[in-house]
Design a protein around this motif. Structure first.
Motif, PDB file in Angstrom:
ATOM      1  N   LEU A  23       0.911  -1.200   0.077  1.00  0.00           N
ATOM      2  CA  LEU A  23       0.019  -0.054   0.040  1.00  0.00           C
ATOM      3  C   LEU A  23       0.883   1.443  -0.015  1.00  0.00           C
ATOM      4  O   LEU A  23       0.608   2.280  -0.690  1.00  0.00           O
ATOM      5  CB  LEU A  23      -0.898  -0.125   1.157  1.00  0.00           C
ATOM      6  N   ALA A  24       1.906   1.268   0.956  1.00  0.00           N
ATOM      7  CA  ALA A  24       2.864   2.509   0.953  1.00  0.00           C
ATOM      8  C   ALA A  24       3.681   2.622  -0.465  1.00  0.00           C
ATOM      9  O   ALA A  24       3.556   3.835  -0.912  1.00  0.00           O
ATOM     10  CB  ALA A  24       3.937   2.457   1.783  1.00  0.00           C
ATOM     11  N   ASP A  25       3.979   1.620  -1.101  1.00  0.00           N
ATOM     12  CA  ASP A  25       4.551   1.637  -2.475  1.00  0.00           C
ATOM     13  C   ASP A  25       3.649   2.257  -3.504  1.00  0.00           C
ATOM     14  O   ASP A  25       3.910   3.085  -4.445  1.00  0.00           O
ATOM     15  CB  ASP A  25       5.217   0.283  -2.934  1.00  0.00           C
ATOM     16  N   HIS A  58       4.410   5.850  -5.620  1.00  0.00           N
ATOM     17  CA  HIS A  58       4.088   6.078  -6.874  1.00  0.00           C
ATOM     18  C   HIS A  58       2.938   6.797  -7.437  1.00  0.00           C
ATOM     19  O   HIS A  58       3.236   7.498  -8.491  1.00  0.00           O
ATOM     20  CB  HIS A  58       4.231   4.786  -7.653  1.00  0.00           C
ATOM     21  N   LEU A  59       1.880   6.620  -6.903  1.00  0.00           N
ATOM     22  CA  LEU A  59       0.997   7.672  -7.539  1.00  0.00           C
ATOM     23  C   LEU A  59       0.955   8.798  -6.994  1.00  0.00           C
ATOM     24  O   LEU A  59       0.801  10.004  -7.928  1.00  0.00           O
ATOM     25  CB  LEU A  59      -0.534   6.951  -6.658  1.00  0.00           C
ATOM     26  N   SER A  60       1.356   9.365  -6.023  1.00  0.00           N
ATOM     27  CA  SER A  60       1.628  10.751  -5.452  1.00  0.00           C
ATOM     28  C   SER A  60       2.913  11.122  -6.209  1.00  0.00           C
ATOM     29  O   SER A  60       2.941  12.383  -6.794  1.00  0.00           O
ATOM     30  CB  SER A  60       2.181  10.826  -4.112  1.00  0.00           C
ATOM     31  N   ARG A  92       3.268  15.234 -12.936  1.00  0.00           N
ATOM     32  CA  ARG A  92       2.241  15.665 -13.886  1.00  0.00           C
ATOM     33  C   ARG A  92       2.099  17.074 -13.555  1.00  0.00           C
ATOM     34  O   ARG A  92       2.189  17.926 -14.506  1.00  0.00           O
ATOM     35  CB  ARG A  92       0.936  15.012 -13.673  1.00  0.00           C
ATOM     36  N   ARG A  93       1.907  17.723 -12.327  1.00  0.00           N
ATOM     37  CA  ARG A  93       1.619  18.848 -12.061  1.00  0.00           C
ATOM     38  C   ARG A  93       2.934  19.740 -12.408  1.00  0.00           C
ATOM     39  O   ARG A  93       2.753  20.916 -12.834  1.00  0.00           O
ATOM     40  CB  ARG A  93       1.349  19.201 -10.489  1.00  0.00           C
ATOM     41  N   LEU A  94       4.054  19.180 -12.154  1.00  0.00           N
ATOM     42  CA  LEU A  94       5.288  20.193 -12.402  1.00  0.00           C
ATOM     43  C   LEU A  94       5.511  20.302 -14.047  1.00  0.00           C
ATOM     44  O   LEU A  94       5.852  21.027 -14.263  1.00  0.00           O
ATOM     45  CB  LEU A  94       6.571  19.204 -12.076  1.00  0.00           C
ATOM     46  N   GLU A  95       4.765  19.222 -14.638  1.00  0.00           N
ATOM     47  CA  GLU A  95       5.074  19.209 -16.144  1.00  0.00           C
ATOM     48  C   GLU A  95       4.148  20.262 -16.898  1.00  0.00           C
ATOM     49  O   GLU A  95       4.163  20.999 -17.514  1.00  0.00           O
ATOM     50  CB  GLU A  95       4.776  17.929 -16.877  1.00  0.00           C
ATOM     51  N   ILE A 127      10.069  19.821  -2.910  1.00  0.00           N
ATOM     52  CA  ILE A 127      10.182  19.861  -1.538  1.00  0.00           C
ATOM     53  C   ILE A 127       9.154  19.021  -0.835  1.00  0.00           C
ATOM     54  O   ILE A 127       9.529  18.001  -0.190  1.00  0.00           O
ATOM     55  CB  ILE A 127      10.410  21.192  -0.756  1.00  0.00           C
ATOM     56  N   PHE A 128       7.995  19.154  -1.086  1.00  0.00           N
ATOM     57  CA  PHE A 128       6.877  18.279  -0.701  1.00  0.00           C
ATOM     58  C   PHE A 128       6.961  16.795  -0.968  1.00  0.00           C
ATOM     59  O   PHE A 128       6.649  15.875  -0.386  1.00  0.00           O
ATOM     60  CB  PHE A 128       5.428  19.015  -1.348  1.00  0.00           C
ATOM     61  N   ARG A 129       7.377  16.665  -2.541  1.00  0.00           N
ATOM     62  CA  ARG A 129       7.684  15.170  -2.690  1.00  0.00           C
ATOM     63  C   ARG A 129       8.671  14.522  -1.975  1.00  0.00           C
ATOM     64  O   ARG A 129       8.696  13.187  -1.374  1.00  0.00           O
ATOM     65  CB  ARG A 129       7.978  15.036  -4.306  1.00  0.00           C
ATOM     66  N   ASN A 130       9.890  15.290  -1.630  1.00  0.00           N
ATOM     67  CA  ASN A 130      10.689  14.615  -0.772  1.00  0.00           C
ATOM     68  C   ASN A 130      10.401  14.237   0.785  1.00  0.00           C
ATOM     69  O   ASN A 130      10.603  13.362   1.239  1.00  0.00           O
ATOM     70  CB  ASN A 130      11.870  15.403  -0.823  1.00  0.00           C
ATOM     71  N   MET A 131       9.593  15.479   1.331  1.00  0.00           N
ATOM     72  CA  MET A 131       9.073  15.175   2.701  1.00  0.00           C
ATOM     73  C   MET A 131       8.072  14.163   2.467  1.00  0.00           C
ATOM     74  O   MET A 131       7.807  13.258   3.525  1.00  0.00           O
ATOM     75  CB  MET A 131       8.130  16.496   2.950  1.00  0.00           C
ATOM     76  N   LEU A 132       7.150  13.849   1.519  1.00  0.00           N
ATOM     77  CA  LEU A 132       6.144  12.813   1.515  1.00  0.00           C
ATOM     78  C   LEU A 132       6.698  11.382   1.262  1.00  0.00           C
ATOM     79  O   LEU A 132       6.348  10.695   2.090  1.00  0.00           O
ATOM     80  CB  LEU A 132       5.376  13.042   0.326  1.00  0.00           C
ATOM     81  N   ALA A 133       7.965  11.283   0.601  1.00  0.00           N
ATOM     82  CA  ALA A 133       8.878  10.189   0.631  1.00  0.00           C
ATOM     83  C   ALA A 133       9.271   9.734   2.222  1.00  0.00           C
ATOM     84  O   ALA A 133       9.163   8.617   2.523  1.00  0.00           O
ATOM     85  CB  ALA A 133      10.003  10.244  -0.363  1.00  0.00           C
ATOM     86  N   VAL A 134       9.644  10.644   2.722  1.00  0.00           N
ATOM     87  CA  VAL A 134      10.305  10.444   4.203  1.00  0.00           C
ATOM     88  C   VAL A 134       9.211   9.944   4.925  1.00  0.00           C
ATOM     89  O   VAL A 134       9.054   8.934   5.825  1.00  0.00           O
ATOM     90  CB  VAL A 134      10.961  11.487   4.649  1.00  0.00           C
ATOM     91  N   LEU A 135       7.820  10.530   4.896  1.00  0.00           N
ATOM     92  CA  LEU A 135       6.812  10.395   5.697  1.00  0.00           C
ATOM     93  C   LEU A 135       6.126   8.978   5.590  1.00  0.00           C
ATOM     94  O   LEU A 135       6.080   8.228   6.422  1.00  0.00           O
ATOM     95  CB  LEU A 135       5.760  11.523   5.668  1.00  0.00           C
TER      96      LEU A 135
END
Length: 714
Positions: free
Chosen positions: A428-430, A434-436, A442-445, A470-478
């Motif tokens: 579930l975490a994986d 990957h979905l996030s 997509r938003r960056l593009e 930055i939010f993507r890195n923080m989400l990965a750690v969380l």
């Protein structure tokens, strides 16, 4: 590899019968004892009085204490128990071999008696009739579909757009019609119990083989005779050449047919009167055929290089590995057998599942990013489903009942329950990660800035490009931290002290790395203040460049000459942002004292209007070039001041173009740039004139270079 299931089922049923008989006998003994042994009050009172005697009480206490010098019986080691189990299993197989002919004759008599003495020919004929009915219904269904099939042009368009989805339905729907008709006709009539079991078992095996063949055609799209003219790679869900697709489809069909035929035969043996050891022995002998097929696939697969066709260490290792797997199966080690199969096949199955899901969800003539979120959902979902099914199958092989795991609280059940929960949590975490990540990508593009967006929208997109990484890195750690803590909690680890210890450790790390904490906190406040964004040109002290990316503690700057600066946030200090809103660029031009300033100002108005009419320059100009007036008087001329307001980053382009247009306008109207003069007080007049001409020539060259924006040599 699944043939031992009927034998294990017989063992479980026998054990349950023994347990039920034991419990019934115990309950009967308990219910009959009160009626046969009456309780006499006088004797009971006498017994109570005897217990009050100190001598009798001391004797009972001495009898209750075990002797100190009597050693306990040593417990058997797990290795000895394991070795004994394997030895008994192999001995049972050896003893069952001579009994197979007699049990086979008994099975033939059982079949004749159960189906009214008609023999195996009745079973074969009835099975063939059911297959004929199923194929006839499938043929009629296909003919009915062909009548409503689109025209050739429409079919080509459908094939180019959704050919893979259409092929999926075209393979599975006729098979469903075949299964419903053949099984439905058989179940509509009353048959003897054994005949019903035999026919349904082989019918299920046949349907499974056809299902495997259908999925093989969907994945590989094989051709009868591979040739360049029949290339069908665009229809395949798995990347492969025609030769590879043809090879793997045939081997998959043969392997599945042999496997399901053996499974059906071994499943019916207990019902025909075969003992469990004989059933397992026959299954192991049938498994030799599977082993030979697997070895043939290893040595004849088409992806082997021509130079290694004769000898290959990898092929020999795979052959030995397959033989070891068959040996584990014969030894009765089903758990280790399936772990070995997973180690060999599960990575490939995950890759194939991901490729097939991605091929099904990716539409032609569309951008790959347009379906990135949907592709990630189906791709990762397919992989997670494969892993979940593998875990559930392994749990069934190890006889782990979910309800028993939930109710039992032994250490082993807690560990197994934690492993299953941990697998689900990690999957579930994986999937969420990957979905996030796909959504943020997509938003960056979509947040790229071009000339068609408004300034407000450009600012909003720039802020998104700054904050989303930055939010993507923080989400990965969380997600990683929460998943690990949940897995540890499921395994029985007390995470409360772990979290408290991590907090204390974090405080110690904070005191020991104050510079790191300063960098992180400074970066947070820079983001809150919106001091700079990705793509903007900033300067802070000796550092300058375009912001390329961020991390939690530093910013990456690309200098306009190429070098990259990685600057911690704590060292930035005051930031000079040169790319925000607008830029005013000022420059000066020196002209002789006798120049008519009004003529120059009139020329500059024309130049400004011409620049606004230029389609390349006009979108970048906020206020066109203007002459402010005489700035100061020099030694050999007066300085005129000019200014222009542009969008950030375009001021140099506008200034260079203005220099060129001013030089051309001055030349056309007889206006010269100021030049230094040299006065010679004595000496030869000819040498003085030559020196003066040289100085004037150099001054003119410098003025021309300055007008064109080129660097001047000292």
């Amino acid at each position: 590899m699944r043939y031992t299931t009927p034998a294990h089922l017989v063992h479980v049923l026998l054990l349950a019968s023994v347990m039920v008989a034991t419990m019934s006998a115990a309950s009967m003994a308990q219910t009959s004892q009160p009626a046969t042994v009456p309780v006499v009050d006088e004797k009971f009172q006498t017994f109570i009085k005897m217990l009050d005697d100190p001598d009798i009480r001391a004797k009972l206490e001495a009898m209750a204490v075990p002797p100190a010098n009597k050693p306990d019986a040593p417990a058997a080691s797990p290795i000895a128990t394991w070795e004994g189990t394997i030895r008994n299993h192999l001995a049972a197989m050896r003893d069952a071999f001579p009994r197979i002919p007699g049990e086979a004759a008994n099975a033939a008599r059982t079949v004749k008696s159960e189906i009214n003495n008609r023999g195996f020919a009745t079973i074969v004929g009835l099975f063939a009739a059911l297959l004929a009915l199923g194929f006839a219904a499938e043929w009629l269904f296909k003919r009915a579909i062909e009548r409503v099939r689109p025209t050739t042009g429409q079919a080509a368009e459908t094939e180019s757009k959704d050919g893979r989805a259409v092929r999926l339905l075209a393979e599975l729907v006729p098979l469903a019609v075949f299964s419903l008709v053949s099984a439905g006709v058989f179940l509509a009539f009353q048959w003897p119990a054994l005949l019903r079991l035999v026919i349904l078992t082989y019918l299920v095996a046949f349907i499974v083989v056809r299902l495997v063949m259908a999925f093989g055609r969907i994945l590989l799209a094989p051709v009868g005779a591979p040739s360049p003219s029949e290339e069908r790679g665009h229809l395949r869900l798995v990347p492969a050449s025609d030769a590879e697709a043809h090879f793997w489809y045939r081997r998959l069909t043969i392997f599945a047919g042999y496997l399901m035929a053996g499974w059906a035969t071994a499943s019916l043996l207990p019902a025909l009167g075969f003992s469990p050891p004989s059933t397992r022995l026959i299954a192991y002998l049938l498994g030799i055929g599977l082993l030979l097929l697997a070895i043939e696939i290893v040595w004849r697969r088409p992806d082997r290089a021509a130079a290694t066709q004769r000898l290959s260490a990898r092929d020999w290792l795979l052959t030995i590995y397959l033989i070891v797997l068959w040996g584990l199966w014969v030894a009765g080690l089903s758990g280790l057998l399936w772990l070995g199969i997973y180690a060999l096949l599960l990575p490939k199955v995950l890759i194939i599942a991901g490729q097939a899901a991605e091929a099904l969800t990716t539409r032609q003539q569309e951008a790959a990013s347009a379906n990135s979120i949907r592709t990630v959902m189906i791709n990762r979902g397919a992989r997670a489903l494969v892993i979940l099914l593998a875990v559930l199958w392994l749990a069934m092989i190890w006889r782990m009942n979910p309800s028993a795991l939930a109710e039992s609280n032994t250490p082993m059940t807690r560990i197994m329950r934690g492993i299953l929960q941990g697998a689900v949590i990690l999957l579930l975490a994986d999937f969420l990660w990957h979905l996030s990540k796909a959504y943020i990508g997509r938003r960056l593009e979509l947040s790229t800035v071009d000339d068609t967006v408004s300034p407000a929208e450009a600012a909003r997109r720039g802020r998104l490009r700054t904050l989303l990484p930055i939010f993507r890195n923080m989400l990965a750690v969380l997600l990683g931290t929460v998943a690990v803590l949940m897995v540890l909690s499921g395994l029985g680890v007390q995470i409360g002290p772990l979290i408290a210890g991590a907090g204390i450790f974090g405080v110690a790390i904070g005191f020991g790395s104050q510079a790191l904490v300063k960098d992180v906190i400074s970066g947070v406040f820079y983001m809150l203040d919106d001091a700079f964004r990705v793509g903007e040109y900033i300067q802070s002290g000796s550092y300058m460049g375009t912001v390329e990316s961020f991390s939690l503690r530093s910013v990456r700057l690309r200098h306009h000459r190429g070098p990259v600066f990685t600057v911690p946030f704590g060292e930035l200090g005051a930031v000079q942002n040169m790319s925000r809103d607008w830029v005013i660029d000022k420059f000066r031009i020196r002209v002789p004292f006798d120049t008519d300033v009004r003529v120059v100002k009139k020329l500059l108005k024309g130049i400004g209007a011409e620049m606004l009419a230029d389609p390349e320059l006009a979108p970048q100009i906020i206020e066109t070039v203007k002459m402010k007036g005489v700035e100061q008087f020099g030694d050999f001329g007066m300085e005129l001041s000019f200014s222009v307001m542009t969008k950030p980053g375009y001021q140099s382009v506008i200034r260079r173009r203005a220099y060129t247009m001013i030089q051309q306008a001055f030349a056309e109207n007889g206006i010269h740039f100021a030049q230094p003069t040299v006065q010679v007080g004595s000496g030869d007049k000819k040498e003085a004139a030559m020196a003066a001409n040289t100085v004037v020539s150099l001054a003119q060259q410098k003025a021309a270079q300055a007008a064109q924006g080129e660097p001047t040599a000292n």
